[in-house]
Write a protein that holds these residues in place. Structure first.
Motif, PDB file in Angstrom:
ATOM      1  N   VAL A   1       0.846  -1.201   0.000  1.00 38.74           N
ATOM      2  CA  VAL A   1       0.000   0.000   0.000  1.00 38.74           C
ATOM      3  C   VAL A   1       0.876   1.243   0.000  1.00 38.74           C
ATOM      4  O   VAL A   1       1.859   1.310   0.748  1.00 38.74           O
ATOM      5  N   GLU A   2       0.533   2.200  -0.861  1.00 44.87           N
ATOM      6  CA  GLU A   2       1.241   3.487  -0.855  1.00 44.87           C
ATOM      7  C   GLU A   2       0.292   4.544  -0.340  1.00 44.87           C
ATOM      8  O   GLU A   2      -0.852   4.653  -0.802  1.00 44.87           O
ATOM      9  N   ILE A   3       0.766   5.324   0.600  1.00 43.36           N
ATOM     10  CA  ILE A   3      -0.069   6.373   1.196  1.00 43.36           C
ATOM     11  C   ILE A   3       0.633   7.712   1.037  1.00 43.36           C
ATOM     12  O   ILE A   3       1.816   7.843   1.379  1.00 43.36           O
ATOM     13  N   GLU A   4      -0.101   8.689   0.517  1.00 43.60           N
ATOM     14  CA  GLU A   4       0.484  10.025   0.350  1.00 43.60           C
ATOM     15  C   GLU A   4       0.643  10.683   1.706  1.00 43.60           C
ATOM     16  O   GLU A   4      -0.225  10.573   2.570  1.00 43.60           O
ATOM     17  N   GLY A   5       1.752  11.390   1.887  1.00 46.57           N
ATOM     18  CA  GLY A   5       1.989  12.097   3.145  1.00 46.57           C
ATOM     19  C   GLY A   5       3.300  11.671   3.755  1.00 46.57           C
ATOM     20  O   GLY A   5       4.029  10.831   3.215  1.00 46.57           O
ATOM     21  N   ALA A   6       3.614  12.275   4.918  1.00 49.08           N
ATOM     22  CA  ALA A   6       4.885  11.985   5.570  1.00 49.08           C
ATOM     23  C   ALA A   6       4.691  11.563   7.024  1.00 49.08           C
ATOM     24  O   ALA A   6       5.645  11.252   7.724  1.00 49.08           O
ATOM     25  N   ASP A   7       3.446  11.568   7.474  1.00 46.89           N
ATOM     26  CA  ASP A   7       3.151  11.263   8.884  1.00 46.89           C
ATOM     27  C   ASP A   7       3.068   9.738   9.070  1.00 46.89           C
ATOM     28  O   ASP A   7       2.042   9.112   8.828  1.00 46.89           O
ATOM     29  N   LYS A   8       4.185   9.165   9.504  1.00 46.16           N
ATOM     30  CA  LYS A   8       4.247   7.700   9.591  1.00 46.16           C
ATOM     31  C   LYS A   8       3.317   7.133  10.662  1.00 46.16           C
ATOM     32  O   LYS A   8       2.729   6.065  10.483  1.00 46.16           O
ATOM     33  N   ALA A   9       3.194   7.857  11.759  1.00 48.65           N
ATOM     34  CA  ALA A   9       2.326   7.373  12.848  1.00 48.65           C
ATOM     35  C   ALA A   9       0.882   7.306  12.366  1.00 48.65           C
ATOM     36  O   ALA A   9       0.152   6.340  12.616  1.00 48.65           O
ATOM     37  N   LYS A  10       0.465   8.364  11.638  1.00 46.28           N
ATOM     38  CA  LYS A  10      -0.907   8.382  11.129  1.00 46.28           C
ATOM     39  C   LYS A  10      -1.109   7.270  10.096  1.00 46.28           C
ATOM     40  O   LYS A  10      -2.130   6.574  10.087  1.00 46.28           O
ATOM     41  N   ALA A  11      -0.106   7.102   9.238  1.00 47.60           N
ATOM     42  CA  ALA A  11      -0.196   6.057   8.205  1.00 47.60           C
ATOM     43  C   ALA A  11      -0.356   4.692   8.859  1.00 47.60           C
ATOM     44  O   ALA A  11      -1.185   3.876   8.438  1.00 47.60           O
ATOM     45  N   GLU A  12       0.419   4.449   9.898  1.00 48.18           N
ATOM     46  CA  GLU A  12       0.370   3.153  10.560  1.00 48.18           C
ATOM     47  C   GLU A  12      -1.000   2.935  11.222  1.00 48.18           C
ATOM     48  O   GLU A  12      -1.585   1.850  11.134  1.00 48.18           O
ATOM     49  N   ALA A  13      -1.496   4.005  11.857  1.00 47.31           N
ATOM     50  CA  ALA A  13      -2.825   3.907  12.486  1.00 47.31           C
ATOM     51  C   ALA A  13      -3.896   3.637  11.427  1.00 47.31           C
ATOM     52  O   ALA A  13      -4.788   2.796  11.616  1.00 47.31           O
ATOM     53  N   ASP A  14      -3.789   4.351  10.294  1.00 51.18           N
ATOM     54  CA  ASP A  14      -4.763   4.156   9.209  1.00 51.18           C
ATOM     55  C   ASP A  14      -4.698   2.725   8.669  1.00 51.18           C
ATOM     56  O   ASP A  14      -5.729   2.089   8.420  1.00 51.18           O
ATOM     57  N   LEU A  15      -3.470   2.222   8.496  1.00 49.37           N
ATOM     58  CA  LEU A  15      -3.313   0.874   7.956  1.00 49.37           C
ATOM     59  C   LEU A  15      -3.908  -0.169   8.902  1.00 49.37           C
ATOM     60  O   LEU A  15      -4.546  -1.131   8.459  1.00 49.37           O
TER      61      LEU A  15
END
Lengths: 224, 82
Positions: free
Chosen positions: B47-61
């Motif tokens: 999965v590729e997610i736009e943005g740089a906020d890794k914590a948010k990306a991980e929570a979203d995933l």
């Protein structure tokens, strides 16, 4: 009595369900499309079989997240009767309206044959026109009908009489736990089953063993 | 726009029968690969997610796994940012 049939891309038993409900209730069901957010006032909502969204990800997984399923969940919460057959059953478990999961058949093969079903609970809105312990004929056609759930949930649904249909006489076609073929929710208004009762409702089908399920749900008396 | 790349792995829980894994196991045995204890099959999502906020990306995933990617009745999942 009014009924509705849920339509999703990839279902292929929708016409069978519409024909069965029309013949049994004397009135054509309304149809609702996957993007519909509201379902008209009906007594019974049916989710037919097929291969919604090509069985991508998991059978029923994508369909369960479509807007129409939120509408089905709202109706179910209000006590409207919902029946899911085959892919419809898979959609109901994926939507969280029924417990457990439906996994690949242990044979790894698609099975299309007739099985024997025992009415494990005749005290439901969907089976009151059957007798408890009665064994009926019913066709099945599926690749992923292997019902599974964790031991705690299994003990609970068995204890609460939520197992409504069981494969009988050694005809379990998919390896499902406790020979489970169909289950109902705790409230008793949402039923899911892998077999196709809509395909055995009149003499032309070679039997009418499935008819009483719809007559029960539609509040009709048992046919002679 | 920076992109965060992640790999989501979905596997069957212990104790859940895996007939497909069993069939693969037997096929490998048939190819002459001896000594295979067991094979369990699963799914991988890149999965590729736009943005740089890794914590948010991980929570979203993780939320994506809970809501769609995994069926938590029968499956476990893990999320790795790569």
């Amino acid at each position: 009595m009014k009924s509705a049939v849920v339509l999703l891309p990839g279902l292929n038993r929708d016409r069978d369900m519409i024909a069965a409900l029309t013949k049994i209730s004397g009135k054509a069901p309304v149809t609702v499309w996957q993007t519909d957010t509201e379902i008209p006032d009906v007594d019974l909502i049916a989710i037919p079989g097929g291969f919604s969204f090509g069985d991508y990800l998991r059978c029923g997984a994508i369909a369960a997240r479509m807007p129409v399923m939120r509408a089905v969940a709202e109706k179910a919460a209000k006590g409207v009767q919902v029946v899911g057959v085959c892919n419809g059953f898979q959609i109901l478990v994926e939507a969280g309206l029924l417990p457990g999961a439906l996994m690949r058949n242990t044979s790894l093969k698609f099975v299309c044959r007739e099985v024997k079903l025992e009415i494990a609970n005749a005290n439901t809105a969907f089976t009151r026109n059957y007798a408890a312990g009665q064994v009926i004929r019913c066709p099945v056609a599926h690749h992923d009908g292997n019902y599974f759930t964790d031991p705690e949930t299994l003990a609970r649904i068995e204890g609460e009489g939520q197992v409504v249909f069981r494969y009988a006489e050694g005809t379990n076609p998919n390896g499902s736990i406790n020979d489970i073929a169909g289950i109902i929710n705790e409230k008793g208004n949402v039923l899911g089953l892998m077999p196709h009762p809509e395909n055995l409702i009149e003499t032309a089908h070679g039997g009418n063993d499935g008819r009483a399920l719809f007559e029960s749900a539609l509040g009709l008396p048992k046919a002679a | 726009m920076p992109v965060i790349k992640a790999r989501v792995t979905v596997t069957l829980k212990n104790g859940v029968l895996d007939p497909q894994g069993k069939a693969i196991e037997h096929a490998l045995d048939g190819l002459g690969f001896g000594g295979i204890g067991s094979v369990r099959q699963g799914k991988v999502f890149d999965v590729e997610i736009e943005g740089a906020d890794k914590a948010k990306a991980e929570a979203d995933l993780n939320a994506m796994c809970e809501k769609l990617l995994a069926n938590t009745v029968i499956e476990n999942y893990s999320v790795t940012l790569i």
